[in-house]
Design a protein around this motif. Sequence first.
Motif, PDB file in Angstrom:
ATOM      1  N   LEU A  56       2.371   7.040  -6.337  1.00 16.10           N
ATOM      2  CA  LEU A  56       1.389   8.191  -6.653  1.00 16.10           C
ATOM      3  C   LEU A  56       1.802   9.521  -6.493  1.00 16.10           C
ATOM      4  O   LEU A  56       1.649  10.440  -7.116  1.00 16.10           O
ATOM      5  CB  LEU A  56       0.054   7.749  -6.137  1.00 16.10           C
ATOM      6  CG  LEU A  56      -0.719   6.629  -6.736  1.00 16.10           C
ATOM      7  CD1 LEU A  56      -1.814   6.463  -6.031  1.00 16.10           C
ATOM      8  CD2 LEU A  56      -0.871   6.715  -8.490  1.00 16.10           C
ATOM      9  N   ALA A  57       2.597   9.464  -5.292  1.00 14.21           N
ATOM     10  CA  ALA A  57       2.773  10.980  -4.768  1.00 14.21           C
ATOM     11  C   ALA A  57       3.933  11.448  -5.701  1.00 14.21           C
ATOM     12  O   ALA A  57       4.138  12.690  -5.735  1.00 14.21           O
ATOM     13  CB  ALA A  57       3.351  10.947  -3.418  1.00 14.21           C
ATOM     14  N   GLU A  80       5.063  10.014   2.231  1.00 13.85           N
ATOM     15  CA  GLU A  80       5.005   8.689   1.892  1.00 13.85           C
ATOM     16  C   GLU A  80       6.221   7.781   1.778  1.00 13.85           C
ATOM     17  O   GLU A  80       6.162   6.771   2.273  1.00 13.85           O
ATOM     18  CB  GLU A  80       4.401   8.630   0.373  1.00 13.85           C
ATOM     19  CG  GLU A  80       3.046   9.349   0.225  1.00 13.85           C
ATOM     20  CD  GLU A  80       1.798   8.653   1.266  1.00 13.85           C
ATOM     21  OE1 GLU A  80       2.071   7.459   1.801  1.00 13.85           O
ATOM     22  OE2 GLU A  80       0.494   9.276   1.439  1.00 13.85           O
ATOM     23  N   ASP A 100       6.937   6.584   5.096  1.00 17.96           N
ATOM     24  CA  ASP A 100       6.199   5.525   5.449  1.00 17.96           C
ATOM     25  C   ASP A 100       6.409   4.267   4.853  1.00 17.96           C
ATOM     26  O   ASP A 100       6.377   3.119   5.727  1.00 17.96           O
ATOM     27  CB  ASP A 100       4.484   6.030   5.051  1.00 17.96           C
ATOM     28  CG  ASP A 100       3.860   6.888   5.973  1.00 17.96           C
ATOM     29  OD1 ASP A 100       4.372   7.282   7.027  1.00 17.96           O
ATOM     30  OD2 ASP A 100       2.838   7.501   5.492  1.00 17.96           O
ATOM     31  N   GLU A 148       1.345   4.488  -2.587  1.00 19.91           N
ATOM     32  CA  GLU A 148       1.075   5.690  -2.454  1.00 19.91           C
ATOM     33  C   GLU A 148       2.365   6.420  -2.700  1.00 19.91           C
ATOM     34  O   GLU A 148       2.206   7.757  -3.123  1.00 19.91           O
ATOM     35  CB  GLU A 148       0.626   5.671  -0.824  1.00 19.91           C
ATOM     36  CG  GLU A 148      -0.837   5.141  -0.735  1.00 19.91           C
ATOM     37  CD  GLU A 148      -1.082   5.033   0.821  1.00 19.91           C
ATOM     38  OE1 GLU A 148      -0.270   5.851   1.702  1.00 19.91           O
ATOM     39  OE2 GLU A 148      -2.079   4.595   1.292  1.00 19.91           O
ATOM     40  N   THR A 149       3.546   6.047  -2.439  1.00 19.97           N
ATOM     41  CA  THR A 149       4.682   6.654  -2.770  1.00 19.97           C
ATOM     42  C   THR A 149       4.774   7.017  -4.216  1.00 19.97           C
ATOM     43  O   THR A 149       5.178   8.249  -4.540  1.00 19.97           O
ATOM     44  CB  THR A 149       6.139   5.835  -2.215  1.00 19.97           C
ATOM     45  OG1 THR A 149       5.934   5.666  -0.821  1.00 19.97           O
ATOM     46  CG2 THR A 149       7.232   6.537  -2.458  1.00 19.97           C
ATOM     47  N   GLU A 185       0.828  -1.181  -0.086  1.00 24.20           N
ATOM     48  CA  GLU A 185      -0.014   0.000   0.128  1.00 24.20           C
ATOM     49  C   GLU A 185       0.674   1.235  -0.112  1.00 24.20           C
ATOM     50  O   GLU A 185       0.679   2.302  -0.722  1.00 24.20           O
ATOM     51  CB  GLU A 185      -0.760   0.172   1.118  1.00 24.20           C
ATOM     52  CG  GLU A 185      -1.944  -0.962   1.313  1.00 24.20           C
ATOM     53  CD  GLU A 185      -2.684  -1.004   2.603  1.00 24.20           C
ATOM     54  OE1 GLU A 185      -2.504  -0.380   3.546  1.00 24.20           O
ATOM     55  OE2 GLU A 185      -3.659  -1.891   2.704  1.00 24.20           O
ATOM     56  N   GLU A 186       1.997   1.255   0.747  1.00 28.23           N
ATOM     57  CA  GLU A 186       2.754   2.467   0.954  1.00 28.23           C
ATOM     58  C   GLU A 186       3.523   2.500  -0.292  1.00 28.23           C
ATOM     59  O   GLU A 186       3.737   3.765  -0.776  1.00 28.23           O
ATOM     60  CB  GLU A 186       3.675   2.375   2.197  1.00 28.23           C
ATOM     61  CG  GLU A 186       2.814   2.302   3.513  1.00 28.23           C
ATOM     62  CD  GLU A 186       1.913   3.499   3.749  1.00 28.23           C
ATOM     63  OE1 GLU A 186       2.262   4.438   3.094  1.00 28.23           O
ATOM     64  OE2 GLU A 186       1.192   3.311   4.682  1.00 28.23           O
ATOM     65  N   GLN A 220       2.123  14.567  -6.790  1.00 25.45           N
ATOM     66  CA  GLN A 220       1.691  15.448  -5.743  1.00 25.45           C
ATOM     67  C   GLN A 220       3.134  16.289  -5.395  1.00 25.45           C
ATOM     68  O   GLN A 220       4.106  16.032  -6.142  1.00 25.45           O
ATOM     69  CB  GLN A 220       1.603  14.729  -4.400  1.00 25.45           C
ATOM     70  CG  GLN A 220       0.085  14.107  -4.563  1.00 25.45           C
ATOM     71  CD  GLN A 220      -0.048  13.218  -3.283  1.00 25.45           C
ATOM     72  OE1 GLN A 220       0.257  12.082  -3.155  1.00 25.45           O
ATOM     73  NE2 GLN A 220      -1.104  13.708  -2.387  1.00 25.45           N
ATOM     74  N   GLU A 245       4.590  15.621   0.116  1.00 32.34           N
ATOM     75  CA  GLU A 245       3.886  14.513   0.199  1.00 32.34           C
ATOM     76  C   GLU A 245       4.860  13.227  -0.221  1.00 32.34           C
ATOM     77  O   GLU A 245       4.448  12.390   0.548  1.00 32.34           O
ATOM     78  CB  GLU A 245       2.542  14.716  -1.051  1.00 32.34           C
ATOM     79  CG  GLU A 245       1.551  15.524  -0.446  1.00 32.34           C
ATOM     80  CD  GLU A 245       1.870  17.131  -0.554  1.00 32.34           C
ATOM     81  OE1 GLU A 245       1.065  18.179  -0.155  1.00 32.34           O
ATOM     82  OE2 GLU A 245       3.120  17.524  -1.460  1.00 32.34           O
TER      83      GLU A 245
END
Length: 208
Positions: free
Chosen positions: A164-165, A177, A180, A161-162, A157-158, A169, A173
Amino acid sequence: MSVALLPAGTTVDHVDFAKSGGLVPGVVQHARTGQVLMVGFLDREALETTLRTGLATFRSRSRGTSWTKGETSGNTLTVERVEVDCDRDTLLLHAVPAGPTCHTGDATCFGPAAVTGSFVHELDDVVRVRDLERPAGSYTTSLLEGGVRRAAQKVGEEGVETALAAVAQGDEELLAESADLVYHLLVLLRARGLGLSDVERVLRERHG
Protein backbone atom coordinates in the motif's frame (compact mmCIF):
# COMPACT_ATOMS: atom_id res chain seq x y z
CA MET A 1 40.69 -34.71 13.28
CA SER A 2 38.06 -33.69 10.75
CA VAL A 3 39.04 -31.90 7.53
CA ALA A 4 35.41 -31.16 6.65
CA LEU A 5 36.03 -27.44 7.15
CA LEU A 6 38.65 -27.45 4.39
CA PRO A 7 37.83 -27.46 0.65
CA ALA A 8 37.36 -30.88 -0.89
CA GLY A 9 40.67 -32.55 -1.58
CA THR A 10 42.59 -30.21 0.75
CA THR A 11 44.37 -31.36 3.91
CA VAL A 12 46.60 -29.76 6.52
CA ASP A 13 49.57 -31.01 4.50
CA HIS A 14 48.64 -28.57 1.71
CA VAL A 15 49.48 -25.60 3.95
CA ASP A 16 53.06 -24.35 3.60
CA PHE A 17 54.02 -23.72 7.22
CA ALA A 18 57.75 -23.90 6.47
CA LYS A 19 57.81 -20.75 4.33
CA SER A 20 57.45 -18.41 7.34
CA GLY A 21 59.08 -20.42 10.07
CA GLY A 22 56.14 -22.62 11.00
CA LEU A 23 53.43 -19.95 11.14
CA VAL A 24 50.86 -18.75 8.62
CA PRO A 25 48.55 -15.73 8.97
CA GLY A 26 44.87 -16.48 9.42
CA VAL A 27 42.37 -13.81 8.37
CA VAL A 28 39.05 -14.25 10.18
CA GLN A 29 36.02 -13.12 8.19
CA HIS A 30 32.45 -12.99 9.47
CA ALA A 31 30.69 -15.89 7.76
CA ARG A 32 27.46 -13.91 7.44
CA THR A 33 28.43 -10.29 6.78
CA GLY A 34 31.83 -10.72 5.15
CA GLN A 35 33.51 -8.17 7.41
CA VAL A 36 37.08 -8.88 8.53
CA LEU A 37 37.12 -9.51 12.28
CA MET A 38 40.77 -10.13 13.14
CA VAL A 39 44.08 -11.55 11.97
CA GLY A 40 46.01 -14.18 13.91
CA PHE A 41 48.78 -16.70 13.29
CA LEU A 42 48.42 -20.46 13.16
CA ASP A 43 50.93 -23.27 13.27
CA ARG A 44 50.07 -26.83 12.34
CA GLU A 45 48.81 -27.63 15.86
CA ALA A 46 46.54 -24.57 15.97
CA LEU A 47 45.04 -25.41 12.58
CA GLU A 48 44.47 -29.03 13.58
CA THR A 49 42.79 -27.88 16.80
CA THR A 50 40.59 -25.46 14.83
CA LEU A 51 39.54 -28.23 12.46
CA ARG A 52 38.90 -30.67 15.31
CA THR A 53 36.92 -28.37 17.61
CA GLY A 54 35.39 -25.90 15.13
CA LEU A 55 36.66 -23.01 17.28
CA ALA A 56 39.27 -20.58 15.95
CA THR A 57 42.60 -21.38 17.61
CA PHE A 58 45.86 -19.52 17.10
CA ARG A 59 49.53 -19.59 18.06
CA SER A 60 50.71 -16.82 20.36
CA ARG A 61 54.03 -15.51 19.07
CA SER A 62 54.85 -13.85 22.41
CA ARG A 63 53.94 -16.76 24.69
CA GLY A 64 54.80 -19.57 22.31
CA THR A 65 51.55 -21.42 23.11
CA SER A 66 48.26 -22.15 21.41
CA TRP A 67 45.14 -20.26 22.45
CA THR A 68 41.50 -20.53 21.50
CA LYS A 69 39.66 -17.27 20.86
CA GLY A 70 37.12 -16.70 23.63
CA GLU A 71 38.46 -19.35 26.00
CA THR A 72 38.29 -16.85 28.87
CA SER A 73 35.83 -14.20 27.62
CA GLY A 74 33.34 -16.56 25.99
CA ASN A 75 33.55 -14.51 22.77
CA THR A 76 34.43 -17.49 20.63
CA LEU A 77 34.67 -17.73 16.85
CA THR A 78 32.85 -20.76 15.47
CA VAL A 79 34.55 -21.64 12.19
CA GLU A 80 32.34 -22.81 9.34
CA ARG A 81 35.04 -23.28 6.72
CA VAL A 82 38.73 -22.67 6.12
CA GLU A 83 40.25 -21.72 2.77
CA VAL A 84 43.88 -21.78 1.70
CA ASP A 85 45.22 -19.07 -0.63
CA CYS A 86 46.94 -19.76 -3.97
CA ASP A 87 50.44 -19.68 -2.41
CA ARG A 88 49.32 -22.05 0.35
CA ASP A 89 50.74 -19.76 3.05
CA THR A 90 47.68 -17.81 4.21
CA LEU A 91 44.37 -19.02 5.62
CA LEU A 92 40.90 -17.48 5.45
CA LEU A 93 38.64 -18.54 8.31
CA HIS A 94 34.92 -17.98 7.80
CA ALA A 95 33.51 -17.78 11.31
CA VAL A 96 30.47 -16.74 13.32
CA PRO A 97 31.39 -14.67 16.40
CA ALA A 98 29.72 -15.14 19.77
CA GLY A 99 30.00 -11.53 20.89
CA PRO A 100 32.59 -8.86 20.09
CA THR A 101 35.81 -10.15 18.57
CA CYS A 102 38.17 -7.47 19.89
CA HIS A 103 39.24 -7.35 23.55
CA THR A 104 38.23 -3.65 23.52
CA GLY A 105 34.61 -4.66 23.03
CA ASP A 106 34.47 -3.66 19.35
CA ALA A 107 32.97 -6.01 16.81
CA THR A 108 36.31 -6.21 14.96
CA CYS A 109 39.95 -5.66 15.86
CA PHE A 110 40.06 -2.86 13.29
CA GLY A 111 37.74 -0.53 15.20
CA PRO A 112 34.13 0.62 14.75
CA ALA A 113 34.90 2.38 11.46
CA ALA A 114 35.78 -0.97 9.89
CA VAL A 115 32.33 -2.45 10.45
CA THR A 116 31.03 -2.39 6.90
CA GLY A 117 29.17 -5.67 6.71
CA SER A 118 25.49 -6.00 5.93
CA PHE A 119 23.32 -4.67 8.74
CA VAL A 120 20.59 -7.10 7.71
CA HIS A 121 22.99 -9.91 8.58
CA GLU A 122 23.71 -8.23 11.91
CA LEU A 123 19.97 -8.00 12.57
CA ASP A 124 19.55 -11.65 11.62
CA ASP A 125 22.20 -12.51 14.20
CA VAL A 126 20.41 -10.41 16.83
CA VAL A 127 17.20 -12.34 16.13
CA ARG A 128 19.13 -15.61 16.42
CA VAL A 129 20.49 -14.60 19.84
CA ARG A 130 17.03 -13.49 20.99
CA ASP A 131 15.72 -16.90 20.01
CA LEU A 132 18.38 -18.59 22.12
CA GLU A 133 18.16 -16.33 25.17
CA ARG A 134 14.49 -15.21 25.07
CA PRO A 135 15.05 -12.05 27.20
CA ALA A 136 11.96 -10.80 28.99
CA GLY A 137 10.40 -7.63 27.60
CA SER A 138 11.82 -8.12 24.11
CA TYR A 139 9.38 -7.69 21.22
CA THR A 140 11.32 -10.31 19.28
CA THR A 141 10.93 -12.72 22.18
CA SER A 142 7.16 -12.17 22.24
CA LEU A 143 6.94 -12.88 18.51
CA LEU A 144 9.02 -16.04 18.75
CA GLU A 145 7.03 -17.30 21.71
CA GLY A 146 3.87 -16.68 19.70
CA GLY A 147 5.07 -19.33 17.27
CA VAL A 148 5.15 -19.58 13.50
CA ARG A 149 1.52 -18.53 13.06
CA ARG A 150 2.02 -15.26 14.95
CA ALA A 151 5.18 -14.41 13.02
CA ALA A 152 3.53 -15.35 9.72
CA GLN A 153 0.56 -13.11 10.54
CA LYS A 154 2.89 -10.16 11.10
CA VAL A 155 4.71 -10.81 7.81
CA GLY A 156 1.34 -10.83 6.04
CA GLU A 157 0.31 -7.57 7.66
CA GLU A 158 3.62 -5.87 6.93
CA GLY A 159 3.56 -7.15 3.35
CA VAL A 160 0.18 -5.55 2.73
CA GLU A 161 1.29 -2.29 4.37
CA THR A 162 4.44 -2.24 2.24
CA ALA A 163 2.44 -2.77 -0.95
CA LEU A 164 0.00 0.00 0.00
CA ALA A 165 2.84 2.37 0.83
CA ALA A 166 4.37 1.68 -2.59
CA VAL A 167 1.25 2.78 -4.47
CA ALA A 168 -0.22 5.42 -2.18
CA GLN A 169 2.52 6.98 -0.01
CA GLY A 170 5.94 8.61 -0.25
CA ASP A 171 9.41 7.11 -0.28
CA GLU A 172 9.98 7.45 3.47
CA GLU A 173 6.76 5.58 4.24
CA LEU A 174 7.71 2.84 1.78
CA LEU A 175 11.16 2.50 3.31
CA ALA A 176 9.73 2.35 6.84
CA GLU A 177 7.24 -0.35 5.90
CA SER A 178 9.92 -2.27 4.00
CA ALA A 179 12.13 -2.23 7.10
CA ASP A 180 9.26 -3.60 9.18
CA LEU A 181 8.66 -6.33 6.60
CA VAL A 182 12.31 -7.42 6.49
CA TYR A 183 12.55 -7.56 10.28
CA HIS A 184 9.39 -9.64 10.66
CA LEU A 185 10.50 -11.95 7.84
CA LEU A 186 13.76 -12.60 9.72
CA VAL A 187 11.74 -13.49 12.82
CA LEU A 188 9.49 -15.82 10.81
CA LEU A 189 12.50 -17.58 9.32
CA ARG A 190 14.01 -18.00 12.77
CA ALA A 191 10.73 -19.38 14.10
CA ARG A 192 11.10 -22.11 11.48
CA GLY A 193 14.74 -22.72 12.41
CA LEU A 194 16.05 -20.87 9.35
CA GLY A 195 17.99 -17.68 8.72
CA LEU A 196 19.04 -15.14 6.13
CA SER A 197 21.92 -17.33 4.94
CA ASP A 198 19.40 -20.01 3.92
CA VAL A 199 17.56 -17.49 1.74
CA GLU A 200 20.86 -16.35 0.23
CA ARG A 201 21.73 -19.96 -0.62
CA VAL A 202 18.50 -20.34 -2.61
CA LEU A 203 19.12 -17.03 -4.38
CA ARG A 204 22.66 -18.08 -5.32
CA GLU A 205 21.40 -21.40 -6.66
CA ARG A 206 18.81 -19.63 -8.78
CA HIS A 207 21.30 -17.07 -10.03
CA GLY A 208 23.94 -19.66 -10.81
